[in-house]
Structure formats: structure tokens, C-alpha cells
Design a protein around this motif. Structure first.
Motif, PDB file in Angstrom:
ATOM      1  N   PHE A  36      37.117  56.857  39.194  1.00 48.87           N
ATOM      2  CA  PHE A  36      38.460  57.323  39.946  1.00 48.87           C
ATOM      3  C   PHE A  36      38.783  58.334  39.020  1.00 48.87           C
ATOM      4  O   PHE A  36      39.938  59.342  39.749  1.00 48.87           O
ATOM      5  N   GLU A  37      39.439  58.850  37.689  1.00 51.93           N
ATOM      6  CA  GLU A  37      39.606  59.035  36.530  1.00 51.93           C
ATOM      7  C   GLU A  37      38.492  60.618  36.786  1.00 51.93           C
ATOM      8  O   GLU A  37      39.557  61.680  37.103  1.00 51.93           O
ATOM      9  N   ARG A  38      37.411  60.749  37.325  1.00 50.85           N
ATOM     10  CA  ARG A  38      36.948  61.792  37.120  1.00 50.85           C
ATOM     11  C   ARG A  38      37.795  62.664  38.664  1.00 50.85           C
ATOM     12  O   ARG A  38      37.430  63.755  38.867  1.00 50.85           O
ATOM     13  N   GLU A  39      37.954  61.513  39.647  1.00 51.74           N
ATOM     14  CA  GLU A  39      38.634  62.189  41.028  1.00 51.74           C
ATOM     15  C   GLU A  39      39.243  62.507  40.852  1.00 51.74           C
ATOM     16  O   GLU A  39      40.108  63.950  41.210  1.00 51.74           O
ATOM     17  N   ILE A 103      44.371  52.330  40.676  1.00 52.00           N
ATOM     18  CA  ILE A 103      44.010  51.571  39.790  1.00 52.00           C
ATOM     19  C   ILE A 103      44.019  50.247  39.928  1.00 52.00           C
ATOM     20  O   ILE A 103      43.311  49.320  39.050  1.00 52.00           O
ATOM     21  N   VAL A 104      45.386  49.790  40.147  1.00 53.43           N
ATOM     22  CA  VAL A 104      45.267  47.836  40.470  1.00 53.43           C
ATOM     23  C   VAL A 104      43.904  48.038  41.178  1.00 53.43           C
ATOM     24  O   VAL A 104      43.574  46.531  40.779  1.00 53.43           O
ATOM     25  N   GLU A 105      42.966  48.465  42.286  1.00 53.54           N
ATOM     26  CA  GLU A 105      42.115  47.733  42.840  1.00 53.54           C
ATOM     27  C   GLU A 105      41.042  48.280  41.419  1.00 53.54           C
ATOM     28  O   GLU A 105      40.203  46.878  42.027  1.00 53.54           O
ATOM     29  N   ALA A 106      40.726  48.677  41.013  1.00 51.94           N
ATOM     30  CA  ALA A 106      39.804  48.459  40.427  1.00 51.94           C
ATOM     31  C   ALA A 106      39.786  48.360  38.306  1.00 51.94           C
ATOM     32  O   ALA A 106      38.663  47.411  38.636  1.00 51.94           O
ATOM     33  N   LEU A 107      41.465  48.127  38.205  1.00 56.51           N
ATOM     34  CA  LEU A 107      41.528  46.941  37.018  1.00 56.51           C
ATOM     35  C   LEU A 107      41.960  45.709  37.662  1.00 56.51           C
ATOM     36  O   LEU A 107      41.757  44.794  36.590  1.00 56.51           O
ATOM     37  N   GLY A 108      42.489  45.247  38.443  1.00 50.82           N
ATOM     38  CA  GLY A 108      43.265  43.409  38.289  1.00 50.82           C
ATOM     39  C   GLY A 108      43.838  43.654  37.575  1.00 50.82           C
ATOM     40  O   GLY A 108      44.155  42.307  37.872  1.00 50.82           O
ATOM     41  N   GLU A 109      45.054  44.333  37.098  1.00 49.40           N
ATOM     42  CA  GLU A 109      45.864  43.995  36.454  1.00 49.40           C
ATOM     43  C   GLU A 109      47.164  45.572  37.128  1.00 49.40           C
ATOM     44  O   GLU A 109      47.125  46.150  37.522  1.00 49.40           O
ATOM     45  N   PRO A 110      48.178  44.899  36.370  1.00 52.15           N
ATOM     46  CA  PRO A 110      49.633  45.795  36.907  1.00 52.15           C
ATOM     47  C   PRO A 110      50.002  47.060  36.137  1.00 52.15           C
ATOM     48  O   PRO A 110      49.844  47.338  34.878  1.00 52.15           O
TER      49      PRO A 110
END
Length: 123
Positions: A36-39, A103-110
């Protein structure tokens, strides 16, 4: 407008003794985040992103009646600790929320979204 995205993780889940050894689950989440960062880099919306060291190696500097004092550890005991941050430069708050949601979807944290006070905030 620039926004600071703050990623938090439960303090109890971040063991200082094993903080430098990521689990398979964490590595998979980081890989999804890096894609996602690359996007965001390609769209020009990512200014920068960094992970932070474990709170046990942090220091807090504060004023006291005796003068300025540095102590080991975070400022306060927290249930959640700041784990990483990213700076994005986007057209709207809504876009910042879209990015934080991914990012929340990827990492699962707030993720906390904070506007960066720059020229957008001048009178």
C-alpha cells in the motif's frame, strides 16, 4: 493538506524482550502495508513513514522544580503505545480517512489522524 497518521498497538502485545523479532503474522501485515505504501508513493501522497522503537528504550524529558530531568521509558503508562507514524499529503480529510482505513485493514490496529499545522493553518 498534510496529515500525521499515528499507529497504535496494545502495550501488552509488544514484549520488549522480543520486540526485534517479528512474528509471521506481523511480517504478513507489514508486507501488505508496504504494498500500500508503494501505491501512495506512486500517487505522490506519501511524504514518509517510520516504525518506532520499543517504549522500553525510550526516554522522556520533562521540567521539574529541580530543573529539566530525563528519565527512561515513556511519559506515562499506557494501554496502547505509539508504534509507527506516516505523513501523507492529500487533497482532503476524507482521503486521509480512506488511507488510514486501508492501513487499519492491513495492520489490524487503530490509526489516529492528525492535521499537521502548516501553511494551511496560517491566518
Amino acid at each position: 493538506m498534510k496529515y500525521l497518521l499515528l499507529s497504535y498497538t496494545p502495550a501488552a502485545a509488544w514484549d520488549g524482550a522480543t520486540a526485534d523479532v517479528a512474528s509471521e503474522e506481523a511480517m504478513a501485515a507489514f508486507a501488505a502495508y508496504q504494498r500500500f505504501e508503494r501505491e501512495l508513493t506512486e500517487t505522490g501522497e506519501l511524504v514518509g513513514s517510520e516504525g518506532l522503537g520499543h517504549p522500553v528504550v525510550s526516554a522522556t524529558v520533562r521540567p521539574t522544580p529541580a530543573g529539566v530531568v530525563a528519565t527512561d521509558g515513556p511519559f506515562a503508562e499506557l494501554k496502547e503505545v505509539l508504534a509507527s507514524f506516516a505523513v501523507i499529503d492529500v487533497a482532503s480529510r476524507e482521503r486521509a480517512v480512506e488511507i488510514a482505513s486501508r492501513i487499519v485493514e492491513a495492520l489490524g490496529e487503530p490509526i489516529e489522524i492528525r492535521p499537521i499545522m502548516g501553511e494551511d493553518f496560517t491566518a
